[in-house]
Write a protein that holds these residues in place. Sequence first.
Motif, PDB file in Angstrom:
ATOM      1  N   GLU A  10       0.374  30.254 -26.197  1.00  0.00           N
ATOM      2  CA  GLU A  10      -0.337  29.376 -27.137  1.00  0.00           C
ATOM      3  C   GLU A  10       0.561  28.283 -27.715  1.00  0.00           C
ATOM      4  OE1 GLU A  10       1.508  32.642 -29.427  1.00  0.00           O
ATOM      5  OE2 GLU A  10       0.155  32.692 -27.708  1.00  0.00           O
ATOM      6  N   ARG A  11       1.855  28.346 -27.481  1.00  0.00           N
ATOM      7  CA  ARG A  11       2.789  27.324 -27.970  1.00  0.00           C
ATOM      8  C   ARG A  11       3.132  26.283 -26.899  1.00  0.00           C
ATOM      9  NH1 ARG A  11       4.170  32.263 -29.145  1.00  0.00           N
ATOM     10  NH2 ARG A  11       5.734  32.319 -27.537  1.00  0.00           N
ATOM     11  N   ALA A  12       2.481  26.364 -25.741  1.00  0.00           N
ATOM     12  CA  ALA A  12       2.726  25.392 -24.664  1.00  0.00           C
ATOM     13  C   ALA A  12       2.337  23.995 -25.146  1.00  0.00           C
ATOM     14  CB  ALA A  12       1.917  25.761 -23.423  1.00  0.00           C
ATOM     15  N   LEU A  13       3.022  22.988 -24.642  1.00  0.00           N
ATOM     16  CA  LEU A  13       2.646  21.607 -24.918  1.00  0.00           C
ATOM     17  C   LEU A  13       1.339  21.324 -24.198  1.00  0.00           C
ATOM     18  CD1 LEU A  13       6.148  19.914 -24.420  1.00  0.00           C
ATOM     19  CD2 LEU A  13       5.224  21.059 -26.442  1.00  0.00           C
ATOM     20  N   THR A  14       0.555  20.364 -24.698  1.00  0.00           N
ATOM     21  CA  THR A  14      -0.748  20.089 -24.089  1.00  0.00           C
ATOM     22  C   THR A  14      -0.957  18.591 -23.886  1.00  0.00           C
ATOM     23  OG1 THR A  14      -1.836  20.003 -26.245  1.00  0.00           O
ATOM     24  CG2 THR A  14      -1.815  22.137 -25.116  1.00  0.00           C
ATOM     25  N   ALA A  15      -1.804  18.271 -22.920  1.00  0.00           N
ATOM     26  CA  ALA A  15      -2.209  16.893 -22.653  1.00  0.00           C
ATOM     27  C   ALA A  15      -3.479  16.933 -21.816  1.00  0.00           C
ATOM     28  CB  ALA A  15      -1.108  16.133 -21.906  1.00  0.00           C
ATOM     29  N   ASN A  16      -4.111  15.787 -21.688  1.00  0.00           N
ATOM     30  CA  ASN A  16      -5.281  15.623 -20.834  1.00  0.00           C
ATOM     31  C   ASN A  16      -4.920  14.711 -19.669  1.00  0.00           C
ATOM     32  OD1 ASN A  16      -7.193  17.091 -22.502  1.00  0.00           O
ATOM     33  ND2 ASN A  16      -6.963  15.403 -23.943  1.00  0.00           N
ATOM     34  N   THR A  17      -5.625  14.876 -18.550  1.00  0.00           N
ATOM     35  CA  THR A  17      -5.355  14.023 -17.406  1.00  0.00           C
ATOM     36  C   THR A  17      -5.498  12.558 -17.814  1.00  0.00           C
ATOM     37  OG1 THR A  17      -7.648  14.260 -16.678  1.00  0.00           O
ATOM     38  CG2 THR A  17      -6.020  15.695 -15.635  1.00  0.00           C
ATOM     39  N   GLY A  18      -4.635  11.728 -17.257  1.00  0.00           N
ATOM     40  CA  GLY A  18      -4.632  10.305 -17.555  1.00  0.00           C
ATOM     41  C   GLY A  18      -3.808   9.930 -18.773  1.00  0.00           C
ATOM     42  N   GLU A  19      -3.325  10.923 -19.520  1.00  0.00           N
ATOM     43  CA  GLU A  19      -2.549  10.626 -20.733  1.00  0.00           C
ATOM     44  C   GLU A  19      -1.060  10.492 -20.426  1.00  0.00           C
ATOM     45  OE1 GLU A  19      -5.276  12.582 -24.250  1.00  0.00           O
ATOM     46  OE2 GLU A  19      -3.515  13.711 -23.575  1.00  0.00           O
ATOM     47  N   THR A  20      -0.379   9.814 -21.329  1.00  0.00           N
ATOM     48  CA  THR A  20       1.070   9.662 -21.234  1.00  0.00           C
ATOM     49  C   THR A  20       1.749  10.639 -22.181  1.00  0.00           C
ATOM     50  OG1 THR A  20       0.902   7.844 -22.818  1.00  0.00           O
ATOM     51  CG2 THR A  20       1.094   7.257 -20.474  1.00  0.00           C
ATOM     52  N   ILE A  21       2.916  11.101 -21.744  1.00  0.00           N
ATOM     53  CA  ILE A  21       3.724  12.033 -22.529  1.00  0.00           C
ATOM     54  C   ILE A  21       5.113  11.439 -22.694  1.00  0.00           C
ATOM     55  CG2 ILE A  21       4.811  14.318 -22.543  1.00  0.00           C
ATOM     56  CD1 ILE A  21       2.433  15.340 -20.918  1.00  0.00           C
ATOM     57  N   ARG A  22       5.626  11.540 -23.907  1.00  0.00           N
ATOM     58  CA  ARG A  22       7.030  11.173 -24.170  1.00  0.00           C
ATOM     59  C   ARG A  22       7.718  12.435 -24.677  1.00  0.00           C
ATOM     60  NH1 ARG A  22       6.791   6.753 -27.757  1.00  0.00           N
ATOM     61  NH2 ARG A  22       6.988   5.374 -25.955  1.00  0.00           N
ATOM     62  N   LEU A  23       8.767  12.845 -23.960  1.00  0.00           N
ATOM     63  CA  LEU A  23       9.567  13.992 -24.366  1.00  0.00           C
ATOM     64  C   LEU A  23      10.893  13.510 -24.916  1.00  0.00           C
ATOM     65  CD1 LEU A  23       9.005  16.341 -21.280  1.00  0.00           C
ATOM     66  CD2 LEU A  23       7.868  16.460 -23.509  1.00  0.00           C
ATOM     67  N   PHE A  24      11.192  13.889 -26.131  1.00  0.00           N
ATOM     68  CA  PHE A  24      12.511  13.678 -26.711  1.00  0.00           C
ATOM     69  C   PHE A  24      13.278  14.959 -26.397  1.00  0.00           C
ATOM     70  CE2 PHE A  24       9.552  11.280 -29.393  1.00  0.00           C
ATOM     71  CZ  PHE A  24      10.108  10.021 -29.299  1.00  0.00           C
ATOM     72  N   MET A  25      14.165  14.889 -25.417  1.00  0.00           N
ATOM     73  CA  MET A  25      14.866  16.071 -24.921  1.00  0.00           C
ATOM     74  C   MET A  25      16.301  16.046 -25.407  1.00  0.00           C
ATOM     75  SD  MET A  25      15.095  18.784 -23.210  1.00  0.00           S
ATOM     76  CE  MET A  25      16.389  19.766 -22.494  1.00  0.00           C
TER      77      MET A  25
END
Length: 182
Positions: A72-87
């Motif tokens: 339940e703590r997984a990151l989430t998104a929808n198809t077509g969306e952009t993700i920015r990860l600060f790693m």
Amino acid sequence: MHVANGMYGLILVEPEGGLEPVDNEYYVMQGEFYTQGTYGEKGHQPFSYEKELAENPTYVVFNGAVGSLTEERALTANTGETIRLFMGNGGPGLVSSFHVIGEIFDNVYTEGGSIATHNVQTTLVPAGGATIAEFRVEVPGTYIMVDHSIFRATDKGAYGLIKVTGDECPLIFNPDPRPISE
């Protein structure tokens, strides 16, 4: 010893005017724990100076714990969306080979710099350093974030999940092995 026990973090200083907008922004921090006990051993685990000197951590994890970015703590998104990860990589000793299985980073800002490298599969994040990785998710599924020094993911905990929901995109990925009809 403080860093090896989780005393690290990530600070973002945005450029004037801010960063280009994206749909989702997430913070992922890799760190190492050097314990006297073995991986998965229950109870308090005192620090092992010997393991730290040998750079042989018991755990290599994202966001402070094994499984911190799963279930339940997984990151989430929808198809077509952009993700920015600060790693970020708190270290204290290992360089991360950060990778998202099933994706190519559209832009990587190495060490948090201002110049983007494009179409990167795996990016190095030095101990005490950070990277910004951006990508668009086109296909639904569960994407696995790993330190691609792969035994750190499979045997020490450096993995997390991005759960993407939305419409299938058979022109990019067709789970059915039969050809797509015109």
